[in-house]
Write an enzyme that holds these catalytic residues in place. Structure first.
Site, mmCIF file in Angstrom:
data_model
loop_
_atom_site.group_PDB
_atom_site.id
_atom_site.type_symbol
_atom_site.label_atom_id
_atom_site.label_comp_id
_atom_site.label_asym_id
_atom_site.label_seq_id
_atom_site.Cartn_x
_atom_site.Cartn_y
_atom_site.Cartn_z
ATOM 1 N N ASN A 100 0.731 -1.291 -0.116
ATOM 2 C CA ASN A 100 0.091 -0.033 -0.113
ATOM 3 C C ASN A 100 0.831 1.230 0.197
ATOM 4 O OD1 ASN A 100 -1.274 2.292 1.355
ATOM 5 N ND2 ASN A 100 -3.036 1.045 1.623
ATOM 6 N N HIS A 137 1.185 6.171 2.043
ATOM 7 C CA HIS A 137 1.918 7.078 2.951
ATOM 8 C C HIS A 137 3.194 7.608 1.995
ATOM 9 C CE1 HIS A 137 -0.840 6.809 5.770
ATOM 10 N NE2 HIS A 137 -0.740 5.279 6.097
ATOM 11 N N HIS A 189 -5.399 3.878 -1.826
ATOM 12 C CA HIS A 189 -6.702 4.142 -1.537
ATOM 13 C C HIS A 189 -7.215 5.604 -1.588
ATOM 14 C CE1 HIS A 189 -9.381 4.402 2.664
ATOM 15 N NE2 HIS A 189 -10.228 4.991 1.417
ATOM 16 N N ARG A 207 -8.957 8.377 -1.153
ATOM 17 C CA ARG A 207 -10.148 9.038 -0.131
ATOM 18 C C ARG A 207 -10.792 10.066 -0.644
ATOM 19 N NH1 ARG A 207 -10.084 8.079 5.267
ATOM 20 N NH2 ARG A 207 -8.950 6.549 6.093
ATOM 21 N N ARG A 259 -6.699 13.036 0.926
ATOM 22 C CA ARG A 259 -5.565 13.576 1.754
ATOM 23 C C ARG A 259 -4.197 12.828 1.357
ATOM 24 N NH1 ARG A 259 -6.970 10.140 7.117
ATOM 25 N NH2 ARG A 259 -9.043 11.169 6.960
ATOM 26 N N GLU A 294 -8.705 0.976 -3.264
ATOM 27 C CA GLU A 294 -9.277 0.878 -2.120
ATOM 28 C C GLU A 294 -10.089 2.196 -2.155
ATOM 29 O OE1 GLU A 294 -6.563 0.005 1.162
ATOM 30 O OE2 GLU A 294 -8.058 1.159 2.240
ATOM 31 N N THR A 346 -8.126 3.839 8.127
ATOM 32 C CA THR A 346 -9.492 3.236 8.158
ATOM 33 C C THR A 346 -9.141 2.278 9.607
ATOM 34 O OG1 THR A 346 -9.059 2.699 5.832
ATOM 35 C CG2 THR A 346 -11.001 1.227 6.707
ATOM 36 N N GLU A 383 -10.807 -8.828 2.571
ATOM 37 C CA GLU A 383 -9.882 -8.490 3.267
ATOM 38 C C GLU A 383 -10.071 -8.491 4.649
ATOM 39 O OE1 GLU A 383 -7.434 -5.325 1.748
ATOM 40 O OE2 GLU A 383 -6.605 -5.045 3.750
ATOM 41 N N HIS A 407 -3.894 -4.541 7.908
ATOM 42 C CA HIS A 407 -4.012 -3.354 8.568
ATOM 43 C C HIS A 407 -3.324 -3.545 9.832
ATOM 44 C CE1 HIS A 407 -5.530 0.126 10.704
ATOM 45 N NE2 HIS A 407 -5.890 0.523 9.633
HETATM 46 N N1 PXP Z 1 -5.876 -2.650 4.175
HETATM 47 C C1 PXP Z 1 -6.962 -1.625 4.072
HETATM 48 C C2 PXP Z 1 -8.387 -2.115 3.832
HETATM 49 C C3 PXP Z 1 -6.572 -0.467 4.688
HETATM 50 O O1 PXP Z 1 -7.517 0.443 4.772
HETATM 51 C C4 PXP Z 1 -4.969 -0.246 5.042
HETATM 52 C C5 PXP Z 1 -4.878 1.237 5.801
HETATM 53 O O2 PXP Z 1 -4.852 2.200 4.535
HETATM 54 C C6 PXP Z 1 -4.065 -1.168 5.025
HETATM 55 C C7 PXP Z 1 -4.627 -2.338 4.391
HETATM 56 C C8 PXP Z 1 -2.898 -0.944 5.275
HETATM 57 O O3 PXP Z 1 -2.773 -1.068 6.593
HETATM 58 P P1 PXP Z 1 -1.389 -0.312 7.235
HETATM 59 O O4 PXP Z 1 -0.786 0.927 6.615
HETATM 60 O O5 PXP Z 1 -1.435 -0.242 8.424
HETATM 61 O O6 PXP Z 1 -0.246 -1.449 6.740
#
Ligand code: PXP
Length: 237
Positions: free
Chosen positions: A7, A10, A43, A45, A49, A70, A101, A151, A191
């Site tokens: 992901n 960030h 994602h 949003r 952001r 996402e 999330t 998921e 997550h």
């Molecule tokens: N899966 C989903 C559905 C999420 O919303 C997120 C966070 O954006 C992640 C996975 C990844 O989580 P993390 O950044 O804590 O690894």
């Protein structure tokens, strides 16, 4: 065997801190794939952001593994997904004030709305995953309304206050994965997974893709620090 989906949200968070062009999440996606990621997740949003519309359109062209978009089940996002046609959409709940999330979708509560979103996406040949709490009733509801994937939310496991709670949460995740597999769902999870807690989740039977973002970007910012500073020192001197 479980695989890694990276992901890249960030990376975009850092870019947005200055509103400029770097670091570009597209570059991060390329490097993640070269290092062995089997999927890229972004994602989009509603408040934009971190990931921007431009990122999603370019990722569709550049990702060579698969793109998992996402998003919330909202008209604006559905329109974008149908235009971009990612490999998969993962539907998540979204609250403006949250940092990230915080839980899975309320599938049973939102069944009537979700069924429509899923059918629109699937008519456009997009696979649909629902981000769900580790709760067998929610998983059954996800299968009933036409999701192909789930998921599993691993935040409760990841944030467990001690090893005994983490072990109970792990057992719950295993039971949920078994139930989902019997229902014919493909099982992903994510997550809060990090370098310390990922292995037991990766070992769960029938586990598919683990979507991991924050811990990888955090680690990258540290392990890349020395060479970034060395390069700058050499330019200055
Ligand atoms: N899966 C989903 C559905 C999420 O919303 C997120 C966070 O954006 C992640 C996975 C990844 O989580 P993390 O950044 O804590 O690894």
């Amino acid at each position: 065997m479980a695989t890694l989906g990276v992901n890249i949200d960030h990376i975009a968070t850092i870019r947005q801190a200055r509103g400029g062009r770097e670091p570009d999440p597209i570059h991060a996606a390329v490097l993640a794939e070269l290092a062995g990621a089997r999927g890229i997740t972004a994602h989009l949003r509603e408040d934009r952001r971190h990931i921007q519309d431009r990122d999603v359109y370019i990722l569709k062209q550049t990702v060579s593994t698969h793109l998992n978009l996402e998003m919330a089940s909202a008209a604006e996002m559905i329109k974008i997904a149908v235009d971009v046609l990612p490999f998969m959409v993962t539907l998540v709940p979204e609250k403006r004030e949250e940092r990230t999330t915080e839980e899975g979708l309320a599938v049973r509560e939102r069944e009537r709305e979700l069924v429509k979103t899923i059918s629109t996406l699937r008519e456009n040949h997009i696979l649909v995953s629902l981000f769900v709490n580790p709760d067998i009733a929610e998983i059954r509801a996800a299968a009933k309304i036409g999701a192909t994937h789930i998921e599993l939310y691993t935040g409760t496991y990841s944030n467990a206050a001690n090893a005994s709670i983490a072990s109970d949460e792990l057992e719950t995740l295993k039971a949920c994965a078994m139930a989902a597999h019997k229902l014919g769902l493909v099982i992903n999870a994510g997550h809060g997974l990090n370098y310390q807690n990922v292995s037991p989740v990766a070992d769960i039977d029938n586990m598919g893709e683990l979507n991991i973002g924050h811990s990888i970007v955090a680690r990258a910012s540290l392990v890349g620090m020395e060479s970034a500073v060395r390069e700058m020192v050499s330019l200055i001197s």
